[in-house]
Design a protein around this motif. Sequence first.
Motif, PDB file in Angstrom:
ATOM      1  N   ASP A  18       0.977  -1.308  -0.068  1.00  0.00           N
ATOM      2  CA  ASP A  18      -0.083  -0.056  -0.018  1.00  0.00           C
ATOM      3  C   ASP A  18       0.880   1.254  -0.233  1.00  0.00           C
ATOM      4  O   ASP A  18       1.659   1.208   0.896  1.00  0.00           O
ATOM      5  N   ASP A  19       0.577   2.257  -0.893  1.00  0.00           N
ATOM      6  CA  ASP A  19       1.606   3.239  -1.053  1.00  0.00           C
ATOM      7  C   ASP A  19       0.991   4.449   0.057  1.00  0.00           C
ATOM      8  O   ASP A  19       1.695   5.518   0.326  1.00  0.00           O
ATOM      9  N   ASP A  20       0.033   4.090   0.924  1.00  0.00           N
ATOM     10  CA  ASP A  20      -0.475   5.090   1.783  1.00  0.00           C
ATOM     11  C   ASP A  20       0.183   4.591   3.045  1.00  0.00           C
ATOM     12  O   ASP A  20      -0.543   3.650   3.626  1.00  0.00           O
ATOM     13  N   SER A  43       5.111  -0.090  -2.966  1.00  0.00           N
ATOM     14  CA  SER A  43       4.694  -0.100  -4.346  1.00  0.00           C
ATOM     15  C   SER A  43       4.719  -1.650  -4.974  1.00  0.00           C
ATOM     16  O   SER A  43       5.272  -2.614  -4.271  1.00  0.00           O
ATOM     17  N   GLY A  64      -5.138   1.073  -5.720  1.00  0.00           N
ATOM     18  CA  GLY A  64      -4.693   2.006  -6.326  1.00  0.00           C
ATOM     19  C   GLY A  64      -3.075   2.527  -6.211  1.00  0.00           C
ATOM     20  O   GLY A  64      -2.913   3.498  -5.940  1.00  0.00           O
ATOM     21  N   LEU A  65      -2.126   1.688  -6.358  1.00  0.00           N
ATOM     22  CA  LEU A  65      -0.927   1.858  -6.289  1.00  0.00           C
ATOM     23  C   LEU A  65      -0.341   2.577  -7.465  1.00  0.00           C
ATOM     24  O   LEU A  65      -1.049   2.324  -8.597  1.00  0.00           O
ATOM     25  N   PRO A  66       0.589   3.396  -7.163  1.00  0.00           N
ATOM     26  CA  PRO A  66       1.237   4.219  -8.575  1.00  0.00           C
ATOM     27  C   PRO A  66       1.899   3.266  -9.398  1.00  0.00           C
ATOM     28  O   PRO A  66       2.383   2.008  -8.990  1.00  0.00           O
ATOM     29  N   ARG A  67       2.211   3.657 -10.744  1.00  0.00           N
ATOM     30  CA  ARG A  67       2.975   2.870 -11.424  1.00  0.00           C
ATOM     31  C   ARG A  67       2.568   1.661 -11.852  1.00  0.00           C
ATOM     32  O   ARG A  67       2.552   1.007 -12.952  1.00  0.00           O
ATOM     33  N   ASP A  69      -0.540  -0.720 -10.788  1.00  0.00           N
ATOM     34  CA  ASP A  69      -1.670  -0.722  -9.648  1.00  0.00           C
ATOM     35  C   ASP A  69      -1.815  -2.232  -9.177  1.00  0.00           C
ATOM     36  O   ASP A  69      -1.157  -3.237  -9.570  1.00  0.00           O
TER      37      ASP A  69
END
Length: 133
Positions: A18-20, A43, A64-67, A69
Amino acid sequence: MSHGLAGGRERLSVLVVDDDLQQRRYWVRMLEAAGHHVVSVASGPEAVSALSGPAVDLLLIARGLPRMDGIQLAALVRRHRPDLGLVLVDPSATFDGVVSAFEAGVDEVLEPPVSQRDLSRALRSARARRAAI
C-alpha cells in the motif's frame, strides 16, 4: 511460511502492499494483532523484490498503487507464484473492477471499511483456495 497459532488459527506471513503510509500501518497493526507475521512495502516493484526474500503466504494489495496498480501486481504475482493467496483492497469496488481482479488471479476483494473479522475471513478463504491447487 504458515505456522500454527493457539486456538487452531493459522499464523501467516503476509506482505502488505500500500502506498499510503497510514493505511499500511493500519493493516500491519490489524494483521499483527491477529498473530500474523507482516512485512509491508509501498509499491508493486517493491513487492516483487520482497517476494525474492523470506517466504510469504499471502499478499494484501491496495488497488490504487502508483506505476503498477494492484490488479497489475496481482496478475504478475499470479503468473509467477500461483501458490500465494492474493487479497485486493478496493475502496471503490465496482462490478467490473471485481471481475477484473478475479480475472487477474485475486482470491478475495475487500471494500473498506474492513473489520478484523472480514479481514480474517478473506485471509482464510484466500489461503484455502491456494491450498486446494
